[in-house]
Scaffold this active site. Sequence first.
Site, PDB file in Angstrom:
ATOM      1  N   ASP A 227      83.128 -39.328  92.198  1.00  0.00           N
ATOM      2  CA  ASP A 227      84.491 -38.858  92.467  1.00  0.00           C
ATOM      3  C   ASP A 227      85.476 -39.696  91.645  1.00  0.00           C
ATOM      4  O   ASP A 227      85.342 -40.910  91.534  1.00  0.00           O
ATOM      5  CB  ASP A 227      84.805 -38.989  93.961  1.00  0.00           C
ATOM      6  CG  ASP A 227      86.027 -38.186  94.362  1.00  0.00           C
ATOM      7  OD1 ASP A 227      85.881 -37.197  95.108  1.00  0.00           O
ATOM      8  OD2 ASP A 227      87.146 -38.554  93.934  1.00  0.00           O
TER       9      ASP A 227
ATOM     10  N   HIS B 218      81.587 -28.371  97.532  1.00  0.00           N
ATOM     11  CA  HIS B 218      81.091 -29.701  97.164  1.00  0.00           C
ATOM     12  C   HIS B 218      80.860 -30.519  98.421  1.00  0.00           C
ATOM     13  O   HIS B 218      81.551 -30.353  99.423  1.00  0.00           O
ATOM     14  CB  HIS B 218      82.057 -30.431  96.231  1.00  0.00           C
ATOM     15  CG  HIS B 218      83.488 -30.451  96.693  1.00  0.00           C
ATOM     16  ND1 HIS B 218      84.324 -29.361  96.586  1.00  0.00           N
ATOM     17  CD2 HIS B 218      84.233 -31.427  97.266  1.00  0.00           C
ATOM     18  CE1 HIS B 218      85.519 -29.663  97.065  1.00  0.00           C
ATOM     19  NE2 HIS B 218      85.483 -30.912  97.491  1.00  0.00           N
TER      20      HIS B 218
HETATM   21  P1  5GP Z   1      88.327 -31.998  98.313  1.00  0.00           P
HETATM   22  O1  5GP Z   1      89.687 -32.582  98.530  1.00  0.00           O
HETATM   23  O2  5GP Z   1      88.401 -30.599  97.743  1.00  0.00           O
HETATM   24  O3  5GP Z   1      87.405 -32.092  99.492  1.00  0.00           O
HETATM   25  O4  5GP Z   1      87.611 -32.913  97.228  1.00  0.00           O
HETATM   26  C1  5GP Z   1      87.927 -32.854  95.868  1.00  0.00           C
HETATM   27  C2  5GP Z   1      87.554 -34.176  95.289  1.00  0.00           C
HETATM   28  O5  5GP Z   1      87.525 -34.029  93.887  1.00  0.00           O
HETATM   29  C3  5GP Z   1      88.553 -35.301  95.594  1.00  0.00           C
HETATM   30  O6  5GP Z   1      87.888 -36.363  96.278  1.00  0.00           O
HETATM   31  C4  5GP Z   1      89.056 -35.724  94.210  1.00  0.00           C
HETATM   32  O7  5GP Z   1      89.231 -37.125  94.090  1.00  0.00           O
HETATM   33  C5  5GP Z   1      87.953 -35.222  93.299  1.00  0.00           C
HETATM   34  N1  5GP Z   1      88.405 -34.876  91.953  1.00  0.00           N
HETATM   35  C6  5GP Z   1      89.534 -34.179  91.609  1.00  0.00           C
HETATM   36  N2  5GP Z   1      89.592 -34.014  90.282  1.00  0.00           N
HETATM   37  C7  5GP Z   1      88.486 -34.606  89.770  1.00  0.00           C
HETATM   38  C8  5GP Z   1      87.979 -34.768  88.439  1.00  0.00           C
HETATM   39  O8  5GP Z   1      88.561 -34.310  87.446  1.00  0.00           O
HETATM   40  N3  5GP Z   1      86.813 -35.450  88.289  1.00  0.00           N
HETATM   41  C9  5GP Z   1      86.130 -35.960  89.361  1.00  0.00           C
HETATM   42  N4  5GP Z   1      84.999 -36.629  89.106  1.00  0.00           N
HETATM   43  N5  5GP Z   1      86.565 -35.821  90.629  1.00  0.00           N
HETATM   44  C10 5GP Z   1      87.734 -35.157  90.829  1.00  0.00           C
END
Ligand code: 5GP
Length: 113
Positions: free
Chosen positions: A30, A100
């Site tokens: 992440d 994810h």
């Molecule tokens: P959500 O909030 O949808 O559960 O999780 C999305 C996750 O993706 C977040 O923890 C955020 O830090 C991560 N994330 C967002 N953009 C990117 C990126 O460009 N690369 C990576 N490796 N992680 C990302």
Amino acid sequence: MEDCLFCKIIRGELPSKKVYEDDDVLAFWDISPLAPVHVLTVPKKHIESAMKLGDADAELLARLHHGIREVARATGIEESGFRIVSNVGSDGQQTVPHLHFHVIGGRQLEWKA
Ligand code: 5GP
Ligand code: ZN
């Protein structure tokens, strides 16, 4: 999916730090880690969220959990333990609409919703 962030990572159009990969699954660190280990395990097939999984995805779900175990082994948290989180939709604070599983560990976690 054309404009999906994680699909772009899967296609190699955006960089990522890979932890595990097979034909169906990719796991990468992440970008904004919440703990010493914070890895996202995703299906290579675009699925918006856990709500969009169907009966035909049973094998894929098993592959994702296989990937999660590989992530735990690769990052050394298989014995100390970890948390698997999949945020869904608005109240779930899902920010990337590609299924994810957050694999979070490497320190004692608190439990707060
Ligand atoms: P959500 O909030 O949808 O559960 O999780 C999305 C996750 O993706 C977040 O923890 C955020 O830090 C991560 N994330 C967002 N953009 C990117 C990126 O460009 N690369 C990576 N490796 N992680 C990302
Ligand atoms: Zn996608």
